[in-house]
Write an enzyme that holds these catalytic residues in place. Structure first.
Site: not given
Ligand SMILES: C[S@@+](CC[C@H](N)C(=O)[O-])C[C@H]1O[C@@H](n2cnc3c(N)ncnc32)[C@H](O)[C@@H]1O
Length: 212
Positions: A96, A118
């Site tokens: 995380d 996100d």
């Molecule tokens: C909307 S996707 C974008 C993925 C990639 N960066 C792209 O541009 O195609 C957001 C990613 O962030 C990850 N994510 C969200 N909150 C997170 C956190 N607190 N720590 C690590 N990863 C996180 C999600 O699992 C997801 O794979």
């Protein structure tokens, strides 16, 4: 982004310890030893299926990259890409982004990327945005003085929020792009989301900010 559970993902990650570090807390302060060199280390928080991190690693073999994602199945797709290209300068962590200080020592990381994070559009969920001030505090601790954070997104609301959050935190906005693909920026490596949204004609916003 929620991705459907991928059968065998956990075993796949466990079978590739040269790329997936399952006990990252053991390497706090030792990431240069993990890579076996003193090259700079750049991390991407929320690296998704790994297109950006693997593209950057292939383009910049003199930099070490760590892709971080909280979702197991998503990370296994990133591993597919790393295995395909056999990239020695990439590691993947399933952790995380709010806990980075558990895995990295102060100033151990040289640059941090956030791509298409996100948006969490509801105000009550603002604390979950990866550009919320508690995340900035975490990033600042593991980055050097004046360490850089590069962020891109298609989401105007999140972009505006993030610019304000960086400024309120005292960060310096070095450069801002309001339409990255219609600019003279060179060397852009697209992410999965970037490809999807730019194909729909949406502008891509980008900022390079640094801690003061
Ligand atoms: C909307 S996707 C974008 C993925 C990639 N960066 C792209 O541009 O195609 C957001 C990613 O962030 C990850 N994510 C969200 N909150 C997170 C956190 N607190 N720590 C690590 N990863 C996180 C999600 O699992 C997801 O794979």
């Amino acid at each position: 982004m929620r991705v459907r559970k991928r059968k065998g993902a956990e075993a796949m990650l466990a079978e590739n310890p040269q790329y997936v570090i399952l006990d990252p807390e053991s390497y706090k302060g030792k990431w240069r030893e993990v890579f076996g060199n003193d090259n700079p280390i750049h991390i991407e928080v929320g690296s998704g299926k790994g297109r950006f991190i693997t593209g950057m690693a292939a383009a910049h073999p003199e930099i070490n990259y760590i892709g971080i994602d909280i979702q197991l199945s998503v990370l296994s797709y990133a591993l597919d890409r790393v295995l395909e290209q056999d990239l020695p300068n990439v590691k993947l962590l399933r952790v995380d982004g709010s806990s980075l200080t558990t895995y990295f020592a102060d100033q151990e990381i040289d640059r941090l990327y956030l791509n298409f994070s996100d948006p969490w559009p509801k105000k009550k969920h603002a604390k979950r945005r990866l550009t919320y001030k508690s995340f900035l505090e975490t990033y600042q601790q593991i980055l050097p003085e004046k360490g850089e954070l590069h962020f891109k997104t298609d989401n105007r609301g999140l972009f505006e929020y993030s610019l304000a959050s960086f400024s309120q935190y005292g960060m310096v906005l070095e450069q801002v792009w309001l339409d990255l693909h219609d600019s003279d920026y060179e060397g852009n490596i697209m992410t999965e989301y970037e490809e999807k949204f730019s194909q729909k004609g949406q502008p891509i916003y980008r900022v390079e900010a640094r801690f003061a």
